[in-house]
Motif scaffolding. Sequence first.
Motif, PDB file in Angstrom:
ATOM      1  N   SER A 230      -5.221   9.693   4.705  1.00  0.00           N
ATOM      2  CA  SER A 230      -4.765  11.043   5.048  1.00  0.00           C
ATOM      3  C   SER A 230      -3.493  11.087   5.867  1.00  0.00           C
ATOM      4  N   HIS A 231      -3.267  10.092   6.733  1.00  0.00           N
ATOM      5  CA  HIS A 231      -2.047  10.085   7.552  1.00  0.00           C
ATOM      6  C   HIS A 231      -1.634   8.640   7.798  1.00  0.00           C
ATOM      7  N   THR A 232      -0.519   8.271   7.180  1.00  0.00           N
ATOM      8  CA  THR A 232      -0.049   6.891   7.215  1.00  0.00           C
ATOM      9  C   THR A 232       1.444   6.872   6.930  1.00  0.00           C
ATOM     10  N   GLY A 233       2.029   5.692   6.998  1.00  0.00           N
ATOM     11  CA  GLY A 233       3.402   5.478   6.564  1.00  0.00           C
ATOM     12  C   GLY A 233       3.434   4.330   5.586  1.00  0.00           C
ATOM     13  N   CYS A 234       4.613   4.005   5.094  1.00  0.00           N
ATOM     14  CA  CYS A 234       4.775   2.928   4.115  1.00  0.00           C
ATOM     15  C   CYS A 234       5.164   1.637   4.831  1.00  0.00           C
ATOM     16  N   ARG A 235       4.324   0.640   4.706  1.00  0.00           N
ATOM     17  CA  ARG A 235       4.549  -0.623   5.409  1.00  0.00           C
ATOM     18  C   ARG A 235       5.805  -1.333   4.915  1.00  0.00           C
ATOM     19  N   ALA A 236       6.191  -1.071   3.681  1.00  0.00           N
ATOM     20  CA  ALA A 236       7.408  -1.695   3.162  1.00  0.00           C
ATOM     21  C   ALA A 236       8.648  -1.223   3.917  1.00  0.00           C
ATOM     22  N   LEU A 237       8.606  -0.026   4.507  1.00  0.00           N
ATOM     23  CA  LEU A 237       9.736   0.510   5.258  1.00  0.00           C
ATOM     24  C   LEU A 237       9.614   0.249   6.758  1.00  0.00           C
ATOM     25  N   ALA A 238       8.395   0.151   7.262  1.00  0.00           N
ATOM     26  CA  ALA A 238       8.157  -0.112   8.688  1.00  0.00           C
ATOM     27  C   ALA A 238       6.898  -0.961   8.765  1.00  0.00           C
TER      28      ALA A 238
END
Length: 383
Positions: A230-238
Amino acid sequence: MSDRREFLGQLTALTAAAAAGVALPSLAMAAGPRTPAWPPYRDTVAIDGASGLMLVYLEEGDPAIAGELRAARDCGLAATLLTVAPAGRFWLDDAAFERARANIDKWNGLIERHPGHLAAIRSHDDLQRAHASGRVGMIFGFQGTEPLGEDIERIPMFRELGVRVIQLTHNRRNLVGDGCMEPGNAGLSNYGHQVVERLNAERIVVDLAHGSQRTIREGIAASKAPVLISHTGCRALADLPRNTADAELRAMAERGGVAGIIFWPYLRTDTQPMAIDVVRHIEHAIDVCGEDHVGIGTDTPIAPVERTPEFERNNREFMRGMKEDGIFAKDRPDDLYTFIPDLNSADRFDTLAALLSRRGHSDARIGKILGGNFARVMREVWG
């Protein structure tokens, strides 16, 4: 870790300060409804995958209530996934169960007292009705399975009380699996597999946000229904533990799920994220998952924050504590915010939609990202 920091880690620094009795910063007051920056916004069923209002912390008659209700009216959201269960602590007794029950009762009372602004969401039809009436729907969810304890029969009980989304873990390990800050990365337990199976049977959405890499991967595989992150970011970018790697994003999408992009400092590893960083993570997720599997889960309150001197002092104290606790690296600045400064308005979804439109994304795609994709999963799971 202090109770204040635990709650901040769940609901942002602003909300946690209220919960701990710290003087609340004032809210930036919008001038009122305006012409949408993105023309289709008023017709869009927009859903925030992690947000809420501070009403639950305000006493009856508090003048701040008016500002919260104004933000609810101005945001244009059809619904938000609201956390009604405590998270971020080792709950080794029934404290989490009792607090979850109490929070559900509080929110039901608030919805009853403010029927012109708030609506309870129990079905996909409720989403449509909330949107048509200009109210914000409250989707009850857990950030962690601690309220279940070892009693899987509590799942149907909580469904009867209105809970429609349950996140398996928060940052720490619990009986179901490992959270993202656990170095062991142990994944789902045997009990965790039983919980996922029962959530599917009770038509409750499985949420894998805050999970360790293995917990996310194994949760996707275990669920017979589409899942949310539901709430995350992209590990490839950070490359941070709270973000999701491309392999897990693809696996989630292949099973019909949706990942919501967060507004926290996880979008960068150095300075404060801004709106362009949100856009970059959305666009990367689209490239990896496809436009049918990306949403927005801000993890910020609906009402905008007025950055008063008092707020700035409290926020720096909070960030120093978060760095001490290992949530953020020690070389990150103390003046990070758990919101996006140039999206610090109640109608932030509309502003973000306009940014995406200017970058060439179609209206249909933007509508999916703003809430259409979340709504699809909820319709498929809830029936």
